[in-house]
Enzyme design. Structure first.
Site, PDB file in Angstrom:
ATOM      1  N   ASP A 152      -0.922  -0.559   3.585  1.00 18.04           N
ATOM      2  CA  ASP A 152      -0.996   0.844   3.969  1.00 18.04           C
ATOM      3  C   ASP A 152      -2.418   1.367   3.827  1.00 18.04           C
ATOM      4  O   ASP A 152      -3.376   0.602   3.837  1.00 18.04           O
ATOM      5  CB  ASP A 152      -0.003   1.670   3.122  1.00 18.04           C
ATOM      6  CG  ASP A 152       0.591   2.821   3.913  1.00 18.04           C
ATOM      7  OD1 ASP A 152      -0.183   3.689   4.344  1.00 18.04           O
ATOM      8  OD2 ASP A 152       1.826   2.858   4.110  1.00 18.04           O
ATOM      9  N   HIS A 225      -0.854   8.953   3.542  1.00 16.86           N
ATOM     10  CA  HIS A 225       0.233   8.113   4.069  1.00 16.86           C
ATOM     11  C   HIS A 225       0.646   7.007   3.091  1.00 16.86           C
ATOM     12  O   HIS A 225       1.838   6.759   2.886  1.00 16.86           O
ATOM     13  CB  HIS A 225      -0.234   7.510   5.400  1.00 16.86           C
ATOM     14  CG  HIS A 225       0.802   6.735   6.146  1.00 16.86           C
ATOM     15  ND1 HIS A 225       1.070   5.407   5.883  1.00 16.86           N
ATOM     16  CD2 HIS A 225       1.623   7.084   7.152  1.00 16.86           C
ATOM     17  CE1 HIS A 225       2.003   4.977   6.715  1.00 16.86           C
ATOM     18  NE2 HIS A 225       2.367   5.974   7.480  1.00 16.86           N
ATOM     19  N   SER A 567       7.410   5.265   9.902  1.00 17.40           N
ATOM     20  CA  SER A 567       6.671   4.949   8.676  1.00 17.40           C
ATOM     21  C   SER A 567       7.416   5.394   7.435  1.00 17.40           C
ATOM     22  O   SER A 567       7.299   4.777   6.380  1.00 17.40           O
ATOM     23  CB  SER A 567       5.339   5.709   8.655  1.00 17.40           C
ATOM     24  OG  SER A 567       4.331   4.992   9.267  1.00 17.40           O
TER      25      SER A 567
END
Ligand SMILES: *[C@@H]1O[C@H](CO)[C@@H](O)[C@H](O)[C@H]1NC(C)=O
Ligand SMILES: *[C@@H]1O[C@H](CO)[C@@H](O)[C@H](O)[C@H]1NC(C)=O
Ligand SMILES: *[C@@H]1O[C@H](CO)[C@@H](O)[C@H](O)[C@H]1NC(C)=O
Ligand SMILES: *[C@@H]1O[C@H](CO)[C@@H](O)[C@H](O)[C@H]1NC(C)=O
Ligand SMILES: *[C@@H]1O[C@H](CO)[C@@H](O)[C@H](O)[C@H]1NC(C)=O
Length: 774
Positions: A152, A225, A567
Site C-alpha cells: 500500500d 490510504h 480498496s
C-alpha cells in the site's frame, strides 16, 4: 545540432531518472520458481549473467539491475531497451520479460473521483457489525498472531488503531524488518506493526527521485490510504472514534483486531503529489515487496491495488507474486477494481487470488429537508455545518443566476461564478448534479452568500453521494429533487429548513452493490468466475494519515476518515481470511477462499435480493458468490481445495506455458472449468458439458450426509452426480460431476445465472453457476 548536444549533456549529468535519458525502461524478467538450494549470492550471480548477456560491459549490467528476487519469486527487474528485453524473453528458462509501465497500477480508492466529482459512488455505510461476528472473533482469538502483510501507500504508526498494549511478543516465525527512513525509525514498529519496508527503485527509475515534500521516503503514510486499509484489516478496538462532525461515532476496530501487521509501501505520488494527480505502484517494486513478504513469513497479503487495464498473467506482477505466495499457503486478497459497472472490467482475476468487489452497508447519514408545506424529504450528508432551526427562503439555482449565464439546464447546476449574490443571499438553494464537482457546487453557493444547499441528483440517479460540504447542505434523490423543484415553482413563498445530520441505521435493504465496483466476466480466464465476493467498500471510516491534507472534510489533518472503493472492501476479506487462518492454521489458501465463497449470501439484511445502485437485481458478475458472511465462513462444512500444481496446469491451458522448472505442462491440459474452484463458469455450451469437482469434509463431526440442490440457470438444466455424498470422517474427499445441459432457448453470448449447494442440515455450501450458450 545544438539541441541534441544539450540533450545528451543533460543526460550525462542527471543520474536520475535514467529511463528518461534513453530508451531504457523498467522491465521484469520472470524466471518462474527457484529450483534447488541456491544461495542468495548464487541467485544474484545467475541474474547478472542473464543481464550480462545483453549488456556490453559488466559495469553496465550491474548498474542496470534494480532488484534480484530471491526468496520465492525467481526473476529480476532491470533497466532494459525493448531489444534487450526481446532477446532475454527468448532465452531458456525465461517465462516472460515484460515492461513495468509507469501509471499502470494505482490504489483502488474512489476518493479522488469522489472528491473531484468525476465519478460518483453512493453513500450509506456501516462496517460489519461486531456483534454478529463475535462468535468467530472469539474462536479465532481475534486473529491473534496471524500476520497480515499489506502492499500500500504506507502506514501512520501513531494512530491509536495501531497501539500494541497487551499484545504478546512478536511471533517467532517472523523474519521481517523495520526499515527506517524519513520520519520513521525502528521505534515506529511495535508489537502491532511488526514490519515495515518501502520500495521505490522502479518508481524512481520512471519518475525521477521522489519529491520529499510530497511523501516520506520511508514506510510512513503521507496519503491516508495505507493506514485506512491497515486499520480495516487489523486496527485495535478504539472507543469514541468519529469523523469530523461526530459522524459514524462509535468504536472503530479492524476485522481481526489482534493480527500483526506488516506494511510494504509500494505506491508513491505522481506529479505534484495532489489527489488530482494520484499515485502509482511500480510492478518491479510490488514484486520485490511480495517476494519479501513471503520470505518474512506473512500468512495473508492484502493488496488494494489494481492495473488500470486488464493485464495477462505473464505481464502482471501482482498475479505472478500471488501465485508464488499461494504455493506457500499464503492467502492473497485483492481489490476487483473501480471500473464498474462496465462489463469485463474485473482486475486481479487470477484463480489463486480472492477478488473482492465493493458494496454499501446499512448506515445512513440522515439530514432531511423540511419544506414550508410541511412535507419532509429524506436527505443525507456528511457536512459538519448546521443551519438555525427555522424556515429559510428556498430558491432554485436556475432562477438566481447572473445575467450572463445561459438559461438552460446547466443554469441550475451551481457552476463556479454562475450564482448572483444579490438574488440569493441568505437563502437555501436547490442545485442539481451534472457538470462540475459536488463540493464545488457547495463552494459556489457559499461564495454567493447562500445559507444552505439542497443537492439534487440528476435524472434517474436515485442513490445518494455524500460529502462534507463547506456549508449546511443535504443530498436528495432525483425524484425528491423534482418534488422540491415543483414545490418551488408552485409556491408563492417557498421556504425550507435543513435538519442537522445524524448517523442512523437505514431501513432500506442493504447491501447495495456499489456502482463503481468492477464487473465480470473475467477476460483473462473466461471460465473462472470473478469477482469472488463482495464486502463493504462504501463510506468506510478507518485510520488516516495526519500528514494528508486532502479529504472530503477539507484540508484539516484527520485521525479517521471515510473512504470508498474496492480498496476498502479487500482488507475486510483479508481480515476474515486471517480469522479463518487462526482457527484453521493448516488450511491451504484455496480452502480459505472456498470457505469465504461458499458461505456468501445473495440476500440483503431484509431477505430481498441484493440489487445494483440503479435498482436491478445484481448478479454473479457484480458480486461473485454474494456478500461476505464472516460468521459462516470459518465453518463452511465442505471446501473445494486446489494446489499450486493445479494452477500451473491451468496456466498451461491458458497458453501461459511452464512457470516452474519442476513442472512440465501435461500433453492434455485441464480446462479452466475443471479447476476445483468453488464457483462454476462455462461459456459457449453447445449441447452439454460435464465437469468434476472434489469436496473435502471439514465439518466438526465425522459422519455426515450432504445432499445437493440446484437452482437452474435460465435455459439450462444442471445435474449433480451423485446427488448425495456420505462422509465418515473429517478430511475425507468426495468427487462428483456437474452436467450442464443447454436447452437451446437462450441467445448466444447471453449469460444465465444459477447455483448448486451441498446441505447437511447445518452447513450450506453454495456455488454460483454462470453459463452461456454457444
Ligand atoms: C516538490 O513538490 C513541491 C510541492 O508540491 C513543489 O513546490 C516543488 O517544486 C517540487 N520539487 C521538485 C524538484 O519538483
Ligand atoms: C497539481 O496538478 C493538478 C492537476 O494536474 C492541478 O489541478 C493542481 O492545480 C496542481 N496543484 C499544485 C499545488 O500545483
Ligand atoms: C404546517 O404545520 C404547522 C404546525 O403544525 C401549521 O401551523 C401550518 O399551518 C402547516 N402548514 C401547512 C402549509 O400545512
Ligand atoms: C447551456 O448553454 C451553454 C452556453 O450556450 C452551453 O455551453 C451548454 O452546453 C448548454 N447546456 C445544455 C445542457 O444545453
Ligand atoms: C465463446 O465464443 C465467443 C464467440 O465465438 C468467443 O469470442 C469467446 O472467446 C468464447 N469464449 C470462450 C470462453 O471460449
Amino acid at each position: 545540432m545544438r539541441m541534441m548536444k544539450f540533450y545528451l549533456l543533460s543526460c550525462l549529468l542527471l543520474v536520475f531518472p535514467l529511463a528518461l535519458c534513453d530508451d531504457r525502461h523498467v522491465y521484469i524478467v520472470y524466471l518462474g520458481e527457484h529450483s534447488g538450494d541456491k544461495t542468495h549470492q548464487e541467485i544474484e550471480d545467475t541474474h547478472h549473467s542473464y543481464l550480462f548477456s545483453v549488456k556490453s560491459t559488466k559495469e553496465e549490467s550491474r548498474a542496470s539491475l534494480l532488484y534480484s528476487y530471491k526468496n520465492s519469486i525467481n526473476g529480476f527487474a532491470a533497466l532494459l531497451t525493448a531489444d534487450e528485453a526481446a532477446v532475454l524473453s527468448k532465452m531458456d528458462d525465461v517465462v516472460s520479460a515484460f515492461r513495468s509501465h509507469p501509471h499502470q497500477y494505482s490504489v483502488d480508492t474512489t476518493r479522488s473521483w469522489n472528491f473531484l466529482g468525476l465519478h460518483e459512488g453512493l453513500g450509506d455505510g456501516r462496517k460489519l457489525g461486531m456483534g454478529r461476528r463475535s462468535g468467530i472473533l472469539h474462536k479465532a482469538k481475534y486473529g491473534k498472531d496471524v500476520i497480515v502483510g499489506l502492499l500500500d501507500l504506507g502506514i501512520w504508526p501513531e494512530s491509536h488503531s495501531f497501539h500494541d498494549e497487551g499484545l504478546g511478543p512478536v511471533p517467532e516465525k517472523w523474519k521481517g524488518i523495520c526499515e527506517v527512513g524519513d520520519s520513521f525509525d525502528s521505534s515506529h514498529c511495535n508489537r502491532k506493526i511488526i514490519g515495515a519496508r518501502y520500495y521505490l527503485k522502479g518508481y524512481e527509475a520512471s519518475f525521477g527521485a521522489l519529491n520529499r515534500s510530497n511523501d516520506f521516503r520511508s514506510p510512513r503514510d503521507h496519503d491516508g490510504h495505507g493506514s485506512h486499509t491497515s486499520s480495516t484489516v487489523g486496527g485495535r478496538s478504539v472507543k469514541n472514534v468519529a469523523a469530523p462532525g461526530g459522524f459514524a461515532h462509535g468504536t472503530a476496530s479492524g476485522g481481526a483486531p489482534l493480527v500483526r501487521l506488516a506494511m510494504y509501501k509500494v505506491c508513491w505520488p505522481v506529479g505534484n503529489g495532489t489527489l488530482a494527480e494520484g499515485n502509482t505502484c511500480d510492478q518491479s517494486d510490488m514484486l520485490a515487496a511480495i517476494d519479501d513478504a513471503i520470505g518474512d513469513g506473512v500468512d495473508v497479503i492484502s493488496i488494494s491495488i489494481g492495473p488500470r487495464e486488464t493485464i495477462p498473467f505473464r505481464d502482471d506482477g501482482i498475479a505472478i507474486g500471488a501465485l508464488h505466495a499461494t504455493k506457500r499457503n499464503i492467502v492473497v486478497s485483492c481489490s476487483a477494481g473501480n471500473q464498474g459497472p462496465t462489463p469485463s472490467t474485473v482486475r486481479n482475476s487470477s484463480p489463486w487470488i480472492i477478488t473482492v468487489g465493493a458494496s454499501g452497508t446499512d448506515r445512513e447519514f440522515s439530514a432531511p429537508v423540511e419544506l414550508g408545506n410541511n412535507i419532509t424529504i429524506k436527505g443525507q450528508t456528511l457536512t459538519t455545518h448546521k443551519l438555525k432551526n427555522h424556515l429559510y427562503s428556498l430558491v432554485y439555482a436556475g432562477d438566481v443566476v447572473e445575467p450572463h449565464v445561459p438559461k438552460n439546464s446547466t443554469a441550475g447546476q451551481c457552476l463556479p461564478g454562475s450564482l448572483s449574490p444579490k438574488k440569493m443571499k441568505g437563502k437555501i438553494v436547490l442545485c442539481f448534479r451534472g457538470e462540475g464537482t459536488r463540493i464545488g457546487k457547495g463552494k459556489e453557493v457559499k461564495r454567493a452568500g447562500g445559507a444552505g444547499m439542497v443537492l439534487g441528483n440528476s435524472a434517474l440517479l436515485n442513490n445518494l453521494v455524500l460529502d462534507a460540504h463547506v456549508l449546511p447542505a443535504t443530498a436528495v434523490t432525483a425524484d425528491d429533487a423534482t418534488r422540491i423543484f415543483n414545490y418551488i415553482k408552485s409556491s408563492k413563498k417557498p421556504t425550507a429548513k435543513l435538519s442537522p445530520a445524524g448517523t442512523a441505521i437505514s431501513s432500506n435493504p442493504a447491501p447495495v452493490m456499489a456502482e463503481f465496483s468492477s464487473r465480470g466476466p473475467n477476460s483473462n480466464y473466461p471460465n473462472i468466475l470473478k469477482p469472488d465476493i463482495t464486502a463493504p467498500g462504501v463510506n468506510i471510516l478507518a485510520a488516516w494519515s495526519e500528514a494528508s491534507t486532502e479529504s472530503n472534510f477539507g484540508t484539516k489533518p484527520l485521525k479517521y476518515n471515510f473512504e470508498s472503493g474496492t480498496s476498502m472492501a479487500c482488507p475486510h476479506v483479508a481480515a476474515i481470511a486471517a480469522l479463518i487462518k487462526a482457527v484453521h492454521p493448516t488450511w491451504s489458501s484455496a480452502a480459505v477462499r472456498s470457505a469465504i465463497i461458499t458461505t456468501a449470501t445473495k440476500k440483503t439484511n431484509l431477505g430481498t435480493p441484493i440489487t445494483t445502485e440503479s435498482g436491478e437485481v445484481a448478479n454473479a458478475f457484480s458480486y461473485g458468490a454474494g456478500h461476505l458472511r464472516p460468521v459462516h465462513a470459518y465453518d463452511p462444512g465442505l471446501v473445494y481445495d486446489a494446489s499450486y500444481t493445479d494452477y500451473l496446469r491451468l496456466l498451461c491451458d491458458n497458453g501461459d506455458g511452464q512457470v516452474d522448472p519442476n513442472f512440465k505442462c501435461p500433453k492434455v491440459p485441464i480446462s479452466s472449468s475443471d479447476l476445483n474452484y468453488p464457483s462454476l463458469s462455462i461459456s459457449n455450451i453447445t449441447s452439454s458439458v460435464t465437469v468434476t469437482r472434489t469436496v473435502t469434509n471439514v465439518g466438526g463431526s465425522g459422519k455426515t450426509l450432504y445432499y445437493s440442490i440446484v437452482e437452474n440457470p435460465e435455459g439450462f438444466v444442471v445435474k449433480i452426480h451423485p446427488r448425495i455424498l456420505y462422509f465418515s470422517q473429517v478430511g475425507e474427499k468426495k468427487r462428483f460431476t456437474i452436467t450442464v445441459k443447454n436447452e437451446g432457448k437462450s441467445k448466444t453470448g447471453e449469460y444465465s445465472f444459477g447455483s448448486y449447494s451441498w446441505l447437511d442440515g447445518i452447513h450450506v455450501a453454495r456455488s454460483p453457476i454462470v453459463v452461456s450458450p454457444a
